[in-house]
Design a protein around this motif. Sequence first.
Motif, short mmCIF file in Angstrom:
data_model
loop_
_atom_site.label_atom_id
_atom_site.label_comp_id
_atom_site.label_asym_id
_atom_site.label_seq_id
_atom_site.Cartn_x
_atom_site.Cartn_y
_atom_site.Cartn_z
N GLY A 387 39.81 39.10 43.24
CA GLY A 387 39.98 38.56 41.89
C GLY A 387 39.15 39.24 40.84
O GLY A 387 39.50 39.24 39.66
N GLU A 388 38.03 39.79 41.21
CA GLU A 388 37.17 40.46 40.24
C GLU A 388 36.15 41.27 41.03
O GLU A 388 36.01 41.08 42.24
CB GLU A 388 36.45 39.42 39.38
N PRO A 389 35.44 42.16 40.35
CA PRO A 389 34.44 42.92 41.08
C PRO A 389 33.39 41.97 41.67
O PRO A 389 33.01 40.99 41.02
CB PRO A 389 33.81 43.79 39.99
N ASP A 411 36.66 43.49 50.62
CA ASP A 411 36.75 43.32 49.16
C ASP A 411 38.08 43.93 48.75
O ASP A 411 38.25 45.14 48.73
CB ASP A 411 35.56 44.05 48.51
N THR A 412 39.05 43.05 48.47
CA THR A 412 40.43 43.49 48.29
C THR A 412 40.79 43.60 46.81
O THR A 412 40.74 42.61 46.08
CB THR A 412 41.39 42.48 48.94
N GLN A 415 46.61 43.15 42.20
CA GLN A 415 47.02 42.49 40.96
C GLN A 415 48.31 41.70 41.19
O GLN A 415 49.04 41.97 42.13
CB GLN A 415 47.34 43.55 39.88
N THR A 416 48.59 40.78 40.26
CA THR A 416 49.86 40.05 40.30
C THR A 416 51.01 41.06 40.43
O THR A 416 51.97 40.86 41.18
CB THR A 416 50.04 39.23 39.01
N ASP A 500 42.85 48.88 34.89
CA ASP A 500 41.46 48.85 35.36
C ASP A 500 40.81 50.22 35.28
O ASP A 500 41.50 51.24 35.34
CB ASP A 500 41.41 48.40 36.83
N ARG A 515 38.45 45.70 33.71
CA ARG A 515 39.57 46.05 32.85
C ARG A 515 39.13 47.00 31.74
O ARG A 515 38.04 46.88 31.20
CB ARG A 515 40.15 44.78 32.20
N ARG A 526 43.00 35.82 35.01
CA ARG A 526 43.31 36.76 33.94
C ARG A 526 43.67 36.05 32.66
O ARG A 526 44.46 35.13 32.66
CB ARG A 526 44.52 37.55 34.38
#
Length: 649
Positions: A387-389, A411-412, A415-416, A500, A515, A526
């Motif tokens: 979801g975020e860093p 750590d994946t 994005q949608t 990104d 971003r 987001r």
Amino acid sequence: MSDSHVYPVMPSIAQKAHADEAKYQALYQQSITDPEGFWREQGQIIDWIKPYSNVKHTSFDTGHVDIRWFEDGTLNVAANCIDRHLKDKGDQIALIWEGDDPNDDATLTYQALYEHVGRFANALKAQGVKKGDVVCLYMPMVMEAAIAMLACARIGAVHTVVFGGFSPEALAGRIIDSNAKVVVTADEGVRGGRAVPLKQNVDEALTHPNVKSIEKVVVYQRTGGDIDWHNHRDVWWHEVTENASVDCPAEEMQAEDPLFILYTSGSTGTPKGVLHTTGGYLVYAAMTFKYVFDYQDGEVFWCTADVGWITGHSYLVYGPLANGAKTLLFEGVPTYPTTARMSEVVDKHQVNILYTAPTAIRALMAKGNEAVAGTQRNSLRIMGSVGEPINPEAWEWYHSTIGNQACPIVDTWWQTETGGILITPLPGATPLKPGSATRPFFGVQPALVDNMGNLLDGATEGNLVMLDSWPGQMRTVFGDHDRFEQTYFSTFKGMYFTGDGARRDQDGYYWITGRVDDVLNISGHRMGTAEVESALVAFNKIAEAAIVGVPHDIKGQAIYAYITLNAGEVPSAELHKEVKEWVRKEIGPIATPDFIHWTDALPKTRSGKIMRRILRKIATGETGSLGDTSTLADPSVVDKLIAEKESVV
Ligand code: PRX
């Protein structure tokens, strides 16, 4: 990065993993040099009714963007997620539900899931839903949310799930854009001990003058709370399923028939309807689930995301069920009723794989050992982040405190739009570096480019793009293919632009920096700055607004709003409250500004463009490095804004 920060692959994991390093290297090479051959083989991870002969038909050329996978094959997603497991796993658990209240839980076997889905699919048909119709799901985290998604897939209806935290206004916008025929909701949701008025929100959304497509509202009774009822339109879930047959033939779908639309925020305009189709999406969700989480038969997988987000689609429902996995759906929040709730759920259900977000990890980390009090978490084998860093401190805490230093962390990054995970470690193959999403998944070709679109080599930093398609990629923006091309393929010609930025180190590992466009990431959600701004200016006392993101310890980013009031209006504590309330009502609580900076002048160029770069620096207090301000129409506004910042709350 020194070696002391590298966590080598654990031999115990590598030994029985679906992929060790040698296999990763071999498969990755094949996936890039011979994508057709690679995906022809891997497409077999799911069952096809009619086999495909065409594998890949994709073009990123501006003006001709066209993405099709397994085009001439046919299949049904629900049959893949349920029916094909019945023979061997009919009496094994498919779904585990953990309620908001720790005393509430339930399970469904694959056979029971088959029956529930069949019944609801028939009920939807009886309500007039046909193949190709759009069904809007505005649901709490109950098993019926997954059942409704699968029931849509079974009959070829296209679902569009709207996160239950979105406001009636936001829901109305999505219903209008998707032209949904039916809404499925609940009387109320329950989160953190509080009721969420879902049905009331639907009622309100449906009063919007432009909502014209909805014919029926199906209401699942979760709490029995008081709701308004409209006889001509509203039906109860339990009543429409009561006498429905469990037997509902799975519709034969073309690989490129739409499976779902999911709205997501961009840097401009209203949220975009991201369209995913049937075959490629399922192949990609199934395959990433198997390899990234190294799912082994019988394990319990828990993804904490809500079904309203893409993570909930791909890794709560479709990826796990396509693999015949046991997937846990949690109604509540990680810190209710105790700070240790997440760990308690892990112990209670003996969770083997946990997939959560940095914002949750940081919120727990702030509580220290209280977050694990009284729990063992010995069942955990693999943990994921999305979801975020994730900052290295949070990574290390997650690893040592939640995971007892016994679990690799994946750590994946995705994005949608990507449908599934694109950059990630594989537990049995990839040495880990805290804070890095590491390397591309099979078939994924990331690259970094400068602002002119030139490809950058070696260890460097730049804009993150993808050079070729993968099966899970979105196909279009629903109803607006031009916007799809404009948004993703026009910045850098012939490449998919992610929005990104990233750094690549000497080992070829990717470190996502966040971003580079006007999209914020609040607690892993987001939010487009333009979206919040347009909500603000729709308020009758506001003349102008500009939004920027500022760093936040737990949420990752917080919303900082510059607001100019209409003549005659004066800032006050009361108005401050009113403005926040307004945004909650227009979009939802996640878009509420954290800081409001009242001002009567925004920094603009002579052509009237707001200079966000300057607003960002002022909001974060980096006023020593404002850069060139000479192009401003009135450079004195900068000093004024800096002085005003003192009183911002
Ligand atoms: O900025 C990246 C960030 O989340 C964005 C995608 O958001 P959304 O479409 O809502 O999907 C979130 C869940 C897949 C990306 O453009 N992001 C997501 N995962 C990571 C990430 N940033 C850094 N590291 C990640 N692992």
